[in-house]
Design an enzyme around this catalytic site. Sequence first.
Site, PDB file in Angstrom:
ATOM      1  N   CYS A   1       0.832  -1.204   0.000  1.00 37.08           N
ATOM      2  CA  CYS A   1       0.000   0.000   0.000  1.00 37.08           C
ATOM      3  C   CYS A   1       0.873   1.264   0.000  1.00 37.08           C
ATOM      4  O   CYS A   1       1.490   1.561  -1.003  1.00 37.08           O
ATOM      5  CB  CYS A   1      -0.993  -0.038   1.151  1.00 37.08           C
ATOM      6  SG  CYS A   1      -2.388   1.055   0.844  1.00 37.08           S
TER       7      CYS A   1
ATOM      8  N   HIS B   1      -3.782  -5.329   1.087  1.00 37.25           N
ATOM      9  CA  HIS B   1      -3.051  -5.629   2.328  1.00 37.25           C
ATOM     10  C   HIS B   1      -3.058  -7.123   2.656  1.00 37.25           C
ATOM     11  O   HIS B   1      -3.925  -7.581   3.422  1.00 37.25           O
ATOM     12  CB  HIS B   1      -3.701  -4.877   3.496  1.00 37.25           C
ATOM     13  CG  HIS B   1      -3.468  -3.409   3.473  1.00 37.25           C
ATOM     14  ND1 HIS B   1      -2.405  -2.804   4.117  1.00 37.25           N
ATOM     15  CD2 HIS B   1      -4.155  -2.408   2.874  1.00 37.25           C
ATOM     16  CE1 HIS B   1      -2.460  -1.501   3.935  1.00 37.25           C
ATOM     17  NE2 HIS B   1      -3.513  -1.230   3.174  1.00 37.25           N
TER      18      HIS B   1
ATOM     19  N   GLU C   1      -1.124  -8.530   4.690  1.00 33.94           N
ATOM     20  CA  GLU C   1      -0.822  -8.662   6.131  1.00 33.94           C
ATOM     21  C   GLU C   1      -2.081  -8.464   6.976  1.00 33.94           C
ATOM     22  O   GLU C   1      -2.049  -8.657   8.194  1.00 33.94           O
ATOM     23  CB  GLU C   1       0.293  -7.665   6.520  1.00 33.94           C
ATOM     24  CG  GLU C   1      -0.130  -6.246   6.854  1.00 33.94           C
ATOM     25  CD  GLU C   1      -0.583  -5.431   5.659  1.00 33.94           C
ATOM     26  OE1 GLU C   1      -0.895  -5.996   4.585  1.00 33.94           O
ATOM     27  OE2 GLU C   1      -0.677  -4.189   5.804  1.00 33.94           O
TER      28      GLU C   1
HETATM   29  N1  GLN Z   1      -3.434   1.970   3.740  1.00 36.52           N
HETATM   30  C1  GLN Z   1      -2.508   2.688   3.167  1.00 36.52           C
HETATM   31  O1  GLN Z   1      -1.324   2.369   3.190  1.00 36.52           O
HETATM   32  C2  GLN Z   1      -2.972   3.962   2.512  1.00 36.52           C
HETATM   33  C3  GLN Z   1      -2.025   4.491   1.471  1.00 36.52           C
HETATM   34  C4  GLN Z   1      -2.210   5.941   1.144  1.00 36.52           C
HETATM   35  N2  GLN Z   1      -2.091   6.755   2.303  1.00 36.52           N
HETATM   36  C5  GLN Z   1      -3.501   6.140   0.396  1.00 36.52           C
HETATM   37  O2  GLN Z   1      -4.493   6.495   0.979  1.00 36.52           O
HETATM   38  O3  GLN Z   1      -3.539   5.922  -0.784  1.00 36.52           O
END
Ligand code: GLN
Length: 286
Positions: free
Chosen positions: A102, A229, A231
């Site tokens: 992410c 994600h 994880e």
């Molecule tokens: N969950 C995250 O890592 C979010 C990634 C980033 N801040 C976004 O909103 O795109």
Amino acid sequence: MVHALILTGFGINCEEEFAAAYRLAGAEATIVHLNQVLHGQVSIHDFDILNFPGGFSFGDDLGSGVVLANKLRYRQNGPDGRTLLDDIKQFIADGKFVFGICNGFQVLVKLGLLPNISGDVTPEVTLTHNASGRYEDRWVTLRVNPVSHTPFLKGIDTLEVPVRHGEGRLVIPDAATQAAIESAGLNCLTYADFDGGPTDVYPFNPNGAALNCAGLTDPTGQVFGLMPHPEAFLSAYNHPDWARRRRQNPAASEEGDGLKIFKNIVAHIAQKNTVTAPAVQLANQN
Ligand SMILES: NC(=O)CC[C@H](N)C(=O)O
């Protein structure tokens, strides 16, 4: 033992889940503030795999991952003018692995470590605001590109994982870059529909990404990043539909789909280390 270094600080917030994933996969996980690495208290070279977790580094100012990527590229960490990016290049040249999830994926893309078709670590694609115009927080199905050869995804066909991001839409600037990505299978993960086929239909594809792409690898397969994600799906009980699934199939594995990726890379590194260790010992004796 496989040693995973997990970076934190500056608004990263998924480091504990990242570490839990490695521990469940049998590796040792060390969470370290990025400043400890930048100030030379911790060396990435003491580890097998370098990990960039999700979160909101620097509040997503200037675009998600941009400030952190610039810190890695431009901050000189000593009198010799060396940057952490120089160290990461060496780390990869040594055959080691880099994983971004992410916000971590966004950092690797803004830095140019993904997809890195040219090999000179200059940004070739970008990740920007979702086509829906809003933050997306939902479960998606991913399909592994059969052409991809990264060890992170070995033996996986599809997996379910959650996304939670505002800037996950992959944009590829020109047809030549797109062709290079496709021909090398660097678009290793695509968003899929109920039938498991790649789709651009919202919300299966939650952000409108080019090539319906959810994740990229570099040509070596050692650098891997994805928007969803894994994880966050380490146990079957993380899935919103776990109760019905368990009723239907009480004998099903209690592991979540996301754990497969961590088990894959830990097993790959463990095997690589057993093959190379005797040669290194021999070289040290001479
Ligand atoms: N969950 C995250 O890592 C979010 C990634 C980033 N801040 C976004 O909103 O795109």
